[in-house]
Design a protein around this motif. Structure first.
Motif, PDB file in Angstrom:
ATOM      1  N   ALA A   2       0.816  -1.218   0.000  1.00 31.85           N
ATOM      2  CA  ALA A   2       0.000   0.000   0.000  1.00 31.85           C
ATOM      3  C   ALA A   2       0.842   1.256   0.000  1.00 31.85           C
ATOM      4  O   ALA A   2       0.321   2.361  -0.160  1.00 31.85           O
ATOM      5  N   ILE A   3       2.157   1.103   0.185  1.00 35.67           N
ATOM      6  CA  ILE A   3       3.054   2.257   0.177  1.00 35.67           C
ATOM      7  C   ILE A   3       3.518   2.498  -1.252  1.00 35.67           C
ATOM      8  O   ILE A   3       4.057   1.593  -1.893  1.00 35.67           O
ATOM      9  N   PRO A   4       3.297   3.675  -1.815  1.00 38.40           N
ATOM     10  CA  PRO A   4       3.665   3.938  -3.215  1.00 38.40           C
ATOM     11  C   PRO A   4       5.148   3.705  -3.461  1.00 38.40           C
ATOM     12  O   PRO A   4       5.980   3.773  -2.553  1.00 38.40           O
ATOM     13  N   ALA A   5       5.474   3.463  -4.702  1.00 37.17           N
ATOM     14  CA  ALA A   5       6.843   3.110  -5.070  1.00 37.17           C
ATOM     15  C   ALA A   5       7.827   4.228  -4.776  1.00 37.17           C
ATOM     16  O   ALA A   5       8.983   3.976  -4.468  1.00 37.17           O
ATOM     17  N   GLY A   6       7.388   5.473  -4.827  1.00 37.36           N
ATOM     18  CA  GLY A   6       8.309   6.594  -4.665  1.00 37.36           C
ATOM     19  C   GLY A   6       9.151   6.568  -3.407  1.00 37.36           C
ATOM     20  O   GLY A   6      10.378   6.614  -3.478  1.00 37.36           O
ATOM     21  N   PRO A   7       8.534   6.508  -2.220  1.00 42.89           N
ATOM     22  CA  PRO A   7       9.317   6.620  -0.996  1.00 42.89           C
ATOM     23  C   PRO A   7       9.957   5.327  -0.512  1.00 42.89           C
ATOM     24  O   PRO A   7      10.597   5.314   0.532  1.00 42.89           O
ATOM     25  N   GLU A   8       9.802   4.242  -1.251  1.00 48.40           N
ATOM     26  CA  GLU A   8      10.340   2.985  -0.735  1.00 48.40           C
ATOM     27  C   GLU A   8      11.855   2.950  -0.828  1.00 48.40           C
ATOM     28  O   GLU A   8      12.460   3.499  -1.736  1.00 48.40           O
ATOM     29  N   ARG A   9      12.460   2.288   0.168  1.00 49.18           N
ATOM     30  CA  ARG A   9      13.906   2.086   0.203  1.00 49.18           C
ATOM     31  C   ARG A   9      14.131   0.617   0.518  1.00 49.18           C
ATOM     32  O   ARG A   9      13.955   0.188   1.646  1.00 49.18           O
ATOM     33  N   VAL A  10      14.495  -0.151  -0.499  1.00 46.51           N
ATOM     34  CA  VAL A  10      14.555  -1.602  -0.378  1.00 46.51           C
ATOM     35  C   VAL A  10      16.003  -2.078  -0.468  1.00 46.51           C
ATOM     36  O   VAL A  10      16.743  -1.675  -1.373  1.00 46.51           O
ATOM     37  N   PHE A  11      16.371  -2.956   0.463  1.00 46.80           N
ATOM     38  CA  PHE A  11      17.694  -3.583   0.460  1.00 46.80           C
ATOM     39  C   PHE A  11      17.492  -5.078   0.608  1.00 46.80           C
ATOM     40  O   PHE A  11      16.773  -5.524   1.506  1.00 46.80           O
ATOM     41  N   GLU A  12      18.133  -5.867  -0.270  1.00 46.71           N
ATOM     42  CA  GLU A  12      17.831  -7.303  -0.284  1.00 46.71           C
ATOM     43  C   GLU A  12      19.045  -8.114  -0.673  1.00 46.71           C
ATOM     44  O   GLU A  12      19.855  -7.700  -1.508  1.00 46.71           O
ATOM     45  N   ARG A  13      19.176  -9.276  -0.050  1.00 44.21           N
ATOM     46  CA  ARG A  13      20.187 -10.268  -0.436  1.00 44.21           C
ATOM     47  C   ARG A  13      19.532 -11.637  -0.353  1.00 44.21           C
ATOM     48  O   ARG A  13      19.048 -12.042   0.717  1.00 44.21           O
ATOM     49  N   GLU A  14      19.478 -12.345  -1.471  1.00 45.25           N
ATOM     50  CA  GLU A  14      18.975 -13.714  -1.486  1.00 45.25           C
ATOM     51  C   GLU A  14      20.171 -14.658  -1.466  1.00 45.25           C
ATOM     52  O   GLU A  14      21.160 -14.448  -2.179  1.00 45.25           O
ATOM     53  N   TYR A  15      20.069 -15.708  -0.642  1.00 44.93           N
ATOM     54  CA  TYR A  15      21.178 -16.642  -0.484  1.00 44.93           C
ATOM     55  C   TYR A  15      20.976 -17.856  -1.393  1.00 44.93           C
ATOM     56  O   TYR A  15      19.823 -18.241  -1.670  1.00 44.93           O
ATOM     57  N   PRO A  16      22.061 -18.470  -1.857  1.00 46.69           N
ATOM     58  CA  PRO A  16      21.947 -19.559  -2.837  1.00 46.69           C
ATOM     59  C   PRO A  16      21.655 -20.921  -2.208  1.00 46.69           C
ATOM     60  O   PRO A  16      22.021 -21.945  -2.770  1.00 46.69           O
ATOM     61  N   PHE A  17      21.009 -20.917  -1.064  1.00 48.67           N
ATOM     62  CA  PHE A  17      20.667 -22.174  -0.402  1.00 48.67           C
ATOM     63  C   PHE A  17      19.467 -21.940   0.513  1.00 48.67           C
ATOM     64  O   PHE A  17      19.058 -20.792   0.746  1.00 48.67           O
TER      65      PHE A  17
END
Length: 392
Positions: free
Chosen positions: A170-185
């Motif tokens: 529900a939060i618009p794309a503008g103010p989002e601050r996303v940090f992500e790391r997917e692990y290979p297992f």
């Protein structure tokens, strides 16, 4: 359509939403919890089981700790193993604190069972949950139940609905601050009514990969092994998993791994994720709606509890004293602790797992780190402080 009003509309009936609801009701603040799943589904979810001091103190403060006191297992240390070398982290001696092993399933049941006496209303099986006008002075939510559309007008919306819920979306794309790391297992886990192979948790880094021996009670064990992210549950009949657990823990554990029928088996992917926009107008995110940590270090449930501690204090100040400073500061305060927990979970994951892209140099770095840890009280203290939970 039916319409009603409450002070705080809470989306999500997991531990975060339930804890928040109980903390608000204890101060006489009106709230409603809306949960899309059935009560049986919510109460049956198998999740974490290691509780920080912060989480147990919240339960004690609420007076919902009878089950915790009767069945929780006090743990004063845990173990990191490199091959056959075991390093015990004596958290009681190093910090003066301890953790408690008490399954999230049991904790959730306790919170739900206590709701009627605390006048905490929970709507299960709420379909098509939607958030309306969160950035206005008149936010609301809507949901369907038994074919009827229900609207709830409120002053505040608390999004405690996990990674896949509607609150973050529900939060618009503008103010989002996303940090992500997917692990290979991922972690392949099994829960069984068998005594644990060791009285304390063992996190093991071996040539065959990571493994964890943990427990839910003196007669119920929870085991995990690292598997490639391409693995499927059907690739792992129970006997194959028990064979692998025996190989990984035979040199480490106090007693042999005891086999038994699986109560539950699953493969959980590992991810580090932070959505830094935890407030948008009158909508506040807490728990997995805003962040995910790999299960290494047992921070997921406990991090949700710290979010709720910050948010409940802010809401109590707002509704009881008209003080909006806690609401303004919520995101900053919560994120400071979130990133420290993310760092700890990430670093322990890097230390204890075999990454497919790593070579001999990275392996030597793991060995050097563990060797230093074994002989350094200062480093052991740092790990112990993070494991029992940093202060609010």
């Amino acid at each position: 359509m039916t319409t009603r009003r409450t002070q705080v509309a809470i989306i999500g009936g997991g531990p975060a939403g339930l804890l928040l609801g109980h903390l608000l009701r204890a101060e006489g603040i009106d709230c409603l919890i809306v949960e899309r799943q059935t009560r049986a589904h919510v109460e049956g979810r198998i999740r974490a089981g290691v509780l920080e001091t912060l989480t147990t103190e919240l339960l004690e403060r609420l007076g919902i700790d009878a089950g915790l006191k009767a069945h929780g297992m006090r743990e004063e240390g845990f173990n990191l193993a490199d091959g056959e070398h075991v390093i015990r982290i004596d958290i009681a001696r190093l910090t003066g604190k301890h953790v408690v092993v008490y399954g999230q399933t049991e904790l959730t049941r306790d919170l739900i069972a206590a709701a009627p006496d605390r006048q905490l209303e929970i709507v299960f099986e709420a379909g098509e949950v939607a958030i309306h006008d969160p950035d206005s002075d008149t936010p609301s939510i809507s949901y369907t139940k038994d074919g009827i559309v229900h609207r709830v007008d409120c002053a505040i919306i608390a999004g405690c609905d996990g990674f896949h819920g509607p609150s973050r979306k529900a939060i618009p794309a503008g103010p989002e601050r996303v940090f992500e790391r997917e692990y290979p297992f991922g972690w392949l886990g099994i829960l069984a009514d068998v005594p644990p192979c060791h009285p304390e948790l063992i996190y093991s880094n071996s040539e065959r990969g990571f493994a964890l021996a943990s427990m839910r009670s003196p007669t119920r064990s929870r085991y995990y092994i690292q598997v490639p992210s391409s693995e499927r549950l059907g690739d792992w009949p129970e006997d194959r998993l028990w064979d692998e657990l025996e190989r990984r823990f035979a040199p480490l554990a106090e007693r042999p791994v005891t086999r038994g029928p699986a109560l539950e088996m699953s493969i959980a992917p590992l991810r580090s994720y932070v959505f830094e926009t935890m407030r948008y107008g009158r909508l506040f995110l807490a728990g997995d709606a805003a962040h995910i940590v790999p299960p290494t270090g047992a921070k997921g449930l406990n991090l949700a509890a710290s979010d709720v501690a910050y948010l409940s204090d802010a809401l109590i100040g707002y509704f009881k004293r008209g003080d909006e400073s806690g609401l303004r500061d919520y995101e900053t305060r919560a994120l400071a602790r979130i990133w420290k927990a993310e760092r700890f979970s990430w670093s322990l994951t890097k230390l204890m797992h075999r990454f497919p892209e790593d070579g001999a140099f990275e392996r030597r770095m793991q060995q050097a780190e563990l060797d230093y840890l074994a002989g350094s009280p200062a480093m052991q203290t740092a790990i112990a402080e993070n494991y029992v939970g940093l202060p609010l």
